[in-house]
Design a protein around this motif. Structure first.
Motif, short mmCIF file in Angstrom:
data_model
loop_
_atom_site.label_atom_id
_atom_site.label_comp_id
_atom_site.label_asym_id
_atom_site.label_seq_id
_atom_site.Cartn_x
_atom_site.Cartn_y
_atom_site.Cartn_z
N TYR A 6 -65.74 71.40 66.93
CA TYR A 6 -67.14 71.52 67.32
C TYR A 6 -67.37 72.97 67.75
O TYR A 6 -66.77 73.43 68.73
N VAL A 32 -61.51 69.67 69.63
CA VAL A 32 -61.58 68.66 70.67
C VAL A 32 -60.68 67.49 70.30
O VAL A 32 -60.85 66.87 69.24
N TYR A 69 -68.84 67.01 73.66
CA TYR A 69 -68.66 68.42 74.03
C TYR A 69 -69.38 68.74 75.34
O TYR A 69 -68.84 69.40 76.22
#
Length: 258
Positions: free
Chosen positions: A18, A23, A75
């Motif tokens: 991302y 992640v 996020y």
């Protein structure tokens, strides 16, 4: 955006890209009971672990698509929790620092009053520490006063919660004794004789987290190790203990920091 997988020790770990960050997340596969809805649930823990609970036969592509649909939310949640962890710095016991009590944040305020005795009290969202006079030992004096205040509060609140929770622990005879003693890596412990010990820093956590630790140690009176039977005992008195434990673990660095 991309995905990678690591199946080391049968642990399903994946990641997605991302922006300019990879992640990672862990997939937890669970059997679905008859009549229950099949769904994929995503959680971001306060310690920045990302877990994805899925039906045990879910396809990887379906899992990945579900994660990517919530990529921005994941996020943003990670960014928020990381911001909290950035505040974990050694305390200097000066006005403006943050203190915790029963899950709430309080601003430390240190004042000098020649006509007053050294004392600590909560007032209007502040933890007010009064010293008779400021000198070279100011920091040590404030730290000692705050530490003692937490210990006194812990003794009282832990006694209240233990009395409230004991009726649920039907396997416990009588009222177990307990001590409040600082520990670096444990919230509580239970001796072979059933004597309990609790970390005074636990008083900084929400009451539900305090209850989890007390019930955890009460279960050790029946089962001294973390066997399957032990976890059944704990689930019977606190069905949501996993969520509460994750909440406590996620804030541990802040609560233990002094």
């Amino acid at each position: 955006m991309a995905s990678t997988v690591s199946d080391e020790h049968n642990k399903e770990e994946y990641s997605f890209i991302y922006g300019d960050e990879a992640v990672s997340y862990e997939v937890l596969r669970k059997p679905i009971k008859q009549g229950k809805k099949r769904s994929i649930t995503i959680k971001v823990q306060p310690n920045c672990d990302v877990t994805v609970s899925t039906p045990e036969d879910a396809e990887l592509e379906d899992i990945h698509q579900a994660v990517m649909k919530r990529a921005k939310w994941i996020y943003d949640a990670l960014k928020e929790f990381r911001g909290h962890l950035e505040y974990v710095q050694p305390k200097h016991y000066v006005s403006g620092e943050m203190q915790f009590y029963l899950g709430r944040r309080y601003v430390l305020k240190v004042v000098e009053d020649a006509d007053a005795l050294p004392a600590v009290k909560m007032t209007r969202g502040k933890l007010l520490v009064t010293l008779t006079r400021f000198n070279d030992d100011k920091t040590a004096m404030v730290k000692a006063l705050v530490r003692n205040w937490y210990k006194v509060r812990a003794q009282r609140i832990f006694h209240e919660r233990l009395s409230e929770l004991l009726p649920q622990a039907t396997w416990v005879d009588g009222i177990p004794s307990f001590r409040v003693l600082p520990m670096t890596k444990q919230w509580g412990s239970c001796s072979a004789k059933g004597n309990l010990m609790f970390n005074p820093h636990l008083i900084k956590a929400p009451k539900e987290c305090i209850d989890y630790v007390i019930l955890h140690e009460l279960c050790h009176i029946a089962e001294h190790n973390h066997s399957e039977k032990f976890w059944r005992w704990l689930t019977s008195v606190m069905p949501n203990w996993k969520e509460v434990k994750a909440r406590l673990d996620g804030m541990a660095e802040l609560y233990l920091n002094e």
